[in-house]
Design a protein around this motif. Sequence first.
Motif, PDB file in Angstrom:
ATOM      1  N   HIS A 222      25.577  -4.418   4.982  1.00 28.73           N
ATOM      2  CA  HIS A 222      24.479  -3.763   4.263  1.00 28.73           C
ATOM      3  C   HIS A 222      24.798  -3.615   2.779  1.00 28.73           C
ATOM      4  CE1 HIS A 222      23.545  -2.092   8.472  1.00 28.73           C
ATOM      5  NE2 HIS A 222      22.758  -3.116   8.217  1.00 28.73           N
ATOM      6  N   PRO A 223      23.755  -3.292   1.946  1.00 35.70           N
ATOM      7  CA  PRO A 223      23.997  -3.278   0.493  1.00 35.70           C
ATOM      8  C   PRO A 223      25.026  -2.242   0.033  1.00 35.70           C
ATOM      9  CG  PRO A 223      21.685  -2.723   1.006  1.00 35.70           C
ATOM     10  CD  PRO A 223      22.329  -3.140   2.279  1.00 35.70           C
ATOM     11  N   ASN A 224      25.095  -1.085   0.666  1.00 35.29           N
ATOM     12  CA  ASN A 224      26.046  -0.054   0.232  1.00 35.29           C
ATOM     13  C   ASN A 224      26.872   0.460   1.407  1.00 35.29           C
ATOM     14  OD1 ASN A 224      25.165   0.176  -2.621  1.00 35.29           O
ATOM     15  ND2 ASN A 224      23.246   0.827  -1.669  1.00 35.29           N
ATOM     16  N   PRO A 225      27.866  -0.335   1.841  1.00 34.69           N
ATOM     17  CA  PRO A 225      28.656   0.058   3.013  1.00 34.69           C
ATOM     18  C   PRO A 225      29.219   1.473   2.859  1.00 34.69           C
ATOM     19  CG  PRO A 225      29.264  -2.142   2.303  1.00 34.69           C
ATOM     20  CD  PRO A 225      28.347  -1.588   1.248  1.00 34.69           C
ATOM     21  N   GLY A 226      29.122   2.232   3.935  1.00 34.05           N
ATOM     22  CA  GLY A 226      29.650   3.592   3.904  1.00 34.05           C
ATOM     23  C   GLY A 226      28.625   4.620   3.465  1.00 34.05           C
ATOM     24  N   CYS A 227      27.536   4.178   2.811  1.00 32.10           N
ATOM     25  CA  CYS A 227      26.502   5.133   2.381  1.00 32.10           C
ATOM     26  C   CYS A 227      25.537   5.403   3.531  1.00 32.10           C
ATOM     27  CB  CYS A 227      25.694   4.572   1.215  1.00 32.10           C
ATOM     28  SG  CYS A 227      26.620   4.493  -0.303  1.00 32.10           S
ATOM     29  N   LEU A 228      24.903   6.549   3.462  1.00 27.70           N
ATOM     30  CA  LEU A 228      23.899   6.890   4.464  1.00 27.70           C
ATOM     31  C   LEU A 228      22.652   6.040   4.254  1.00 27.70           C
ATOM     32  CD1 LEU A 228      23.991  10.779   4.232  1.00 27.70           C
ATOM     33  CD2 LEU A 228      25.223   9.306   5.830  1.00 27.70           C
ATOM     34  N   TYR A 229      21.924   5.790   5.336  1.00 24.91           N
ATOM     35  CA  TYR A 229      20.571   5.251   5.186  1.00 24.91           C
ATOM     36  C   TYR A 229      19.633   6.146   5.980  1.00 24.91           C
ATOM     37  CZ  TYR A 229      21.297   3.080   9.800  1.00 24.91           C
ATOM     38  OH  TYR A 229      21.553   2.857  11.125  1.00 24.91           O
ATOM     39  N   PHE A 261      14.199  -5.819  10.869  1.00 31.87           N
ATOM     40  CA  PHE A 261      14.395  -4.875   9.765  1.00 31.87           C
ATOM     41  C   PHE A 261      15.775  -5.102   9.174  1.00 31.87           C
ATOM     42  CE2 PHE A 261      11.264  -2.825  12.430  1.00 31.87           C
ATOM     43  CZ  PHE A 261      10.455  -2.102  11.565  1.00 31.87           C
ATOM     44  N   THR A 262      15.990  -4.494   8.007  1.00 30.35           N
ATOM     45  CA  THR A 262      17.337  -4.458   7.458  1.00 30.35           C
ATOM     46  C   THR A 262      17.468  -3.141   6.695  1.00 30.35           C
ATOM     47  OG1 THR A 262      18.990  -5.658   6.165  1.00 30.35           O
ATOM     48  CG2 THR A 262      16.728  -5.725   5.333  1.00 30.35           C
ATOM     49  N   VAL A 263      18.573  -2.949   6.008  1.00 31.14           N
ATOM     50  CA  VAL A 263      18.726  -1.761   5.174  1.00 31.14           C
ATOM     51  C   VAL A 263      18.611  -2.209   3.726  1.00 31.14           C
ATOM     52  CG1 VAL A 263      20.307   0.073   4.432  1.00 31.14           C
ATOM     53  CG2 VAL A 263      20.175  -0.564   6.850  1.00 31.14           C
ATOM     54  N   GLY A 264      17.793  -1.518   2.944  1.00 35.55           N
ATOM     55  CA  GLY A 264      17.614  -1.901   1.547  1.00 35.55           C
ATOM     56  C   GLY A 264      16.726  -0.906   0.834  1.00 35.55           C
ATOM     57  N   THR A 265      16.031  -1.406  -0.206  1.00 38.88           N
ATOM     58  CA  THR A 265      15.146  -0.557  -0.994  1.00 38.88           C
ATOM     59  C   THR A 265      13.705  -0.850  -0.597  1.00 38.88           C
ATOM     60  OG1 THR A 265      16.719  -0.597  -2.810  1.00 38.88           O
ATOM     61  CG2 THR A 265      14.467   0.039  -3.359  1.00 38.88           C
ATOM     62  N   SER A 266      12.958   0.183  -0.303  1.00 42.94           N
ATOM     63  CA  SER A 266      11.567   0.010   0.107  1.00 42.94           C
ATOM     64  C   SER A 266      10.719  -0.465  -1.071  1.00 42.94           C
ATOM     65  CB  SER A 266      11.026   1.332   0.649  1.00 42.94           C
ATOM     66  OG  SER A 266       9.622   1.291   0.660  1.00 42.94           O
ATOM     67  N   ARG A 271      12.189   3.755  -2.456  1.00 42.97           N
ATOM     68  CA  ARG A 271      13.302   4.509  -1.900  1.00 42.97           C
ATOM     69  C   ARG A 271      14.472   3.580  -1.565  1.00 42.97           C
ATOM     70  NH1 ARG A 271      12.431   8.572   3.168  1.00 42.97           N
ATOM     71  NH2 ARG A 271      14.413   9.662   2.966  1.00 42.97           N
ATOM     72  N   GLU A 272      15.671   3.977  -1.962  1.00 42.34           N
ATOM     73  CA  GLU A 272      16.856   3.161  -1.684  1.00 42.34           C
ATOM     74  C   GLU A 272      17.509   3.580  -0.371  1.00 42.34           C
ATOM     75  OE1 GLU A 272      19.550   3.291  -4.978  1.00 42.34           O
ATOM     76  OE2 GLU A 272      17.970   2.814  -6.419  1.00 42.34           O
ATOM     77  N   ASN A 273      18.365   2.690   0.142  1.00 44.75           N
ATOM     78  CA  ASN A 273      19.151   2.999   1.340  1.00 44.75           C
ATOM     79  C   ASN A 273      18.289   3.493   2.496  1.00 44.75           C
ATOM     80  OD1 ASN A 273      21.638   2.382   0.010  1.00 44.75           O
ATOM     81  ND2 ASN A 273      21.423   4.326  -1.066  1.00 44.75           N
ATOM     82  N   THR A 274      17.336   2.667   2.847  1.00 44.81           N
ATOM     83  CA  THR A 274      16.474   3.026   3.959  1.00 44.81           C
ATOM     84  C   THR A 274      16.222   1.785   4.809  1.00 44.81           C
ATOM     85  OG1 THR A 274      14.428   4.173   4.561  1.00 44.81           O
ATOM     86  CG2 THR A 274      14.297   2.664   2.684  1.00 44.81           C
TER      87      THR A 274
END
Length: 314
Positions: A222-229, A261-266, A271-274
């Motif tokens: 994912h774009p920001n490993p370790g960050c919450l989504y 789906f994936t994790v990214g910016t809507s 919104r980021e990390n969603t």
Amino acid sequence: AVYTRMGSKVMWECLKQNNQWLALGDTISEFIEEKYSQEHPFCTYTSPDKQNFFKVYFDWMFIQDLRTSFVLKVRRTGPAVGEPNKAEKAKLITDWTEVDLQDLHKDEKCPICLCEFHDEDEEADDMEEDEQILHLSRCGPHYFHHACIMNCYVSPEDSNRLLLDGHLRCPVCSFRYGVKTGSMPFGTMDVSKYQQSLPSYEDCGIIQIVYSFPPGVQGPEHPNPGCLYSGTVRKCFLPDNEEGRAVLKKLETAFQRRLTFTVGTSITSGRENTVVWNGIHHKTNLYGGPPRYGYPDPTYLNRVTEELANVGVM
Ligand SMILES: [Zn+2]
Ligand SMILES: [Zn+2]
């Protein structure tokens, strides 16, 4: 410590928010390993003090805290089960044949490294595996060095790890070998049908799909490993006719391959990390036509079928 029947130590770990793997401890590892080795699809664990209450999904390798619904990746360390080793990796691209140097035109080049196959310094007899020439045999007359094509297929940082999307496209013609998989985080897809009808599909009922994603921690893909989504719930609709059911079947395949789906910016909310859509369009409204992502939209089923085909879901 936990040991397999073969006597090797096994540990179950989860990926924490600091992007470090944390061992789950012997008692928990032992519990999970037992269920895993019995091929349960998931297991639920409650510690005697009720401090730990979670579910592990083995198909997805996710652990969900059942008090908060939060999800983390899990992994099993120790002896590999089904993890392909380097020799087995070569077999993953099953549709190739080895090519004799003599059979190629003398100016033929490997399209990846742009080197000619006919190199005078090399003795053909003691060619290493890496210098073997392959023909990907389900597309055109496209030839590559064995090593060059394998480098497209394995991670550049770790040659023992396959790229996460597990497929290969011929670098010349883009023909797809293997199955493309995505980086969709853990979620569920529920399908139900009801008697009502969609604009322009008045003679049949409606298929409703509900996608649900709990929040979690991003993995290495994912774009920001370790960050919450943040999680999401999406409701989508198809006509319950032959065409709609064919699309549903493909959407189920896409979901299993983690492509939906994936994790990214809507794009819509910024919104980021969603959890966001990943290029396979869905109808999230019954009405309103294309501007409202609803029906009627006479070309929608054809378009989504094409989008699915583009990611290898036929
Ligand atoms: Zn090459
Ligand atoms: Zn090709």
